[in-house]
Design a protein around this motif. Structure first.
Motif, PDB file in Angstrom:
ATOM      1  N   ILE A  28       0.841  -1.208   0.000  1.00  0.00           N
ATOM      2  CA  ILE A  28       0.000   0.000   0.000  1.00  0.00           C
ATOM      3  C   ILE A  28       0.869   1.247   0.000  1.00  0.00           C
ATOM      4  CG2 ILE A  28      -1.600   1.356   1.407  1.00  0.00           C
ATOM      5  CD1 ILE A  28      -2.910  -1.348   2.177  1.00  0.00           C
ATOM      6  N   PHE A  29       1.890   1.278   0.865  1.00  0.00           N
ATOM      7  CA  PHE A  29       2.789   2.431   0.891  1.00  0.00           C
ATOM      8  C   PHE A  29       3.538   2.584  -0.432  1.00  0.00           C
ATOM      9  CE2 PHE A  29       2.783   1.897   5.679  1.00  0.00           C
ATOM     10  CZ  PHE A  29       2.016   3.033   5.900  1.00  0.00           C
ATOM     11  N   ALA A  49      10.382   5.600   3.217  1.00  0.00           N
ATOM     12  CA  ALA A  49      10.826   5.128   4.531  1.00  0.00           C
ATOM     13  C   ALA A  49       9.802   4.164   5.126  1.00  0.00           C
ATOM     14  CB  ALA A  49      11.044   6.318   5.474  1.00  0.00           C
ATOM     15  N   MET A  50       8.532   4.415   4.919  1.00  0.00           N
ATOM     16  CA  MET A  50       7.499   3.504   5.412  1.00  0.00           C
ATOM     17  C   MET A  50       7.554   2.157   4.679  1.00  0.00           C
ATOM     18  SD  MET A  50       5.962   4.966   7.880  1.00  0.00           S
ATOM     19  CE  MET A  50       4.483   4.027   8.101  1.00  0.00           C
ATOM     20  N   VAL A  51       7.818   2.175   3.380  1.00  0.00           N
ATOM     21  CA  VAL A  51       7.946   0.931   2.618  1.00  0.00           C
ATOM     22  C   VAL A  51       9.108   0.109   3.156  1.00  0.00           C
ATOM     23  CG1 VAL A  51       8.536  -0.029   0.355  1.00  0.00           C
ATOM     24  CG2 VAL A  51       6.900   1.839   0.513  1.00  0.00           C
ATOM     25  N   ILE A  52      10.243   0.761   3.384  1.00  0.00           N
ATOM     26  CA  ILE A  52      11.435   0.056   3.865  1.00  0.00           C
ATOM     27  C   ILE A  52      11.203  -0.500   5.265  1.00  0.00           C
ATOM     28  CG2 ILE A  52      13.839   0.363   4.558  1.00  0.00           C
ATOM     29  CD1 ILE A  52      14.028   2.424   2.237  1.00  0.00           C
ATOM     30  N   ALA A  78      14.213  -1.961  11.460  1.00  0.00           N
ATOM     31  CA  ALA A  78      12.908  -1.376  11.122  1.00  0.00           C
ATOM     32  C   ALA A  78      12.531  -0.293  12.127  1.00  0.00           C
ATOM     33  CB  ALA A  78      11.838  -2.462  11.076  1.00  0.00           C
ATOM     34  N   ILE A  79      12.780  -0.538  13.395  1.00  0.00           N
ATOM     35  CA  ILE A  79      12.485   0.469  14.423  1.00  0.00           C
ATOM     36  C   ILE A  79      13.333   1.710  14.210  1.00  0.00           C
ATOM     37  CG2 ILE A  79      12.705   0.959  16.900  1.00  0.00           C
ATOM     38  CD1 ILE A  79      11.822  -1.973  17.371  1.00  0.00           C
ATOM     39  N   LEU A  80      14.604   1.528  13.859  1.00  0.00           N
ATOM     40  CA  LEU A  80      15.476   2.677  13.590  1.00  0.00           C
ATOM     41  C   LEU A  80      14.986   3.481  12.387  1.00  0.00           C
ATOM     42  CD1 LEU A  80      19.025   1.219  14.250  1.00  0.00           C
ATOM     43  CD2 LEU A  80      17.798   2.923  15.594  1.00  0.00           C
ATOM     44  N   VAL A  81      14.489   2.796  11.367  1.00  0.00           N
ATOM     45  CA  VAL A  81      13.946   3.500  10.198  1.00  0.00           C
ATOM     46  C   VAL A  81      12.738   4.341  10.611  1.00  0.00           C
ATOM     47  CG1 VAL A  81      12.746   3.171   7.988  1.00  0.00           C
ATOM     48  CG2 VAL A  81      14.812   1.872   8.492  1.00  0.00           C
ATOM     49  N   LEU A  85      12.343   8.536  10.888  1.00  0.00           N
ATOM     50  CA  LEU A  85      11.237   9.265  10.263  1.00  0.00           C
ATOM     51  C   LEU A  85      10.601  10.232  11.259  1.00  0.00           C
ATOM     52  CD1 LEU A  85       9.598   9.532   7.658  1.00  0.00           C
ATOM     53  CD2 LEU A  85       8.135   7.711   8.491  1.00  0.00           C
ATOM     54  N   VAL A  86      10.450   9.801  12.507  1.00  0.00           N
ATOM     55  CA  VAL A  86       9.906  10.676  13.551  1.00  0.00           C
ATOM     56  C   VAL A  86      10.847  11.851  13.805  1.00  0.00           C
ATOM     57  CG1 VAL A  86       9.312  10.806  16.003  1.00  0.00           C
ATOM     58  CG2 VAL A  86       8.534   8.876  14.641  1.00  0.00           C
TER      59      VAL A  86
END
Length: 98
Positions: A28-29, A49-52, A78-81, A85-86
């Motif tokens: 979806i992203f 970034a959401m896709v990754i 994934a958490i670091l990505v 983003l935040v």
């Protein structure tokens, strides 16, 4: 005694149902990213970034049950990505808003 974060992060992968949810989210992203690219010509970088991040989390859950450490590393990345983003949205809000 290991912490609860370590137990959660390096637990055995959940398997197929959660993997399908992550895969659907990543698709979806990716679709939204491609839509922005086709319609506007400049897709939103935060969608990439959401896709990754979602793809990494889905890959971690798709691993065999015996691959605790590899799943934990993929979950950590994934958490670091997502955290980056935040931070990017706080430091440079034009990254998110456009």
């Amino acid at each position: 005694m290991p912490s609860s974060i370590s137990e959660t992060l390096f637990s055995e992968p959940s398997g197929r149902p959660i993997t399908l949810v992550h895969a659907a989210g990543a698709l979806i992203f990716a679709g939204l990213y491609l839509y922005g690219w086709v319609v506007d010509g400049t897709p939103a970088a935060w969608l990439l970034a959401m896709v990754i991040g979602t793809g990494l989390a889905g890959t971690a859950e798709a691993l065999p049950k015996s691959r605790h450490q590899a799943a934990g590393i993929l979950r950590s990345v994934a958490i670091l990505v997502f955290l980056s983003l935040v931070v990017a949205s706080i430091v440079a809000p034009e990254f998110i808003v456009g």
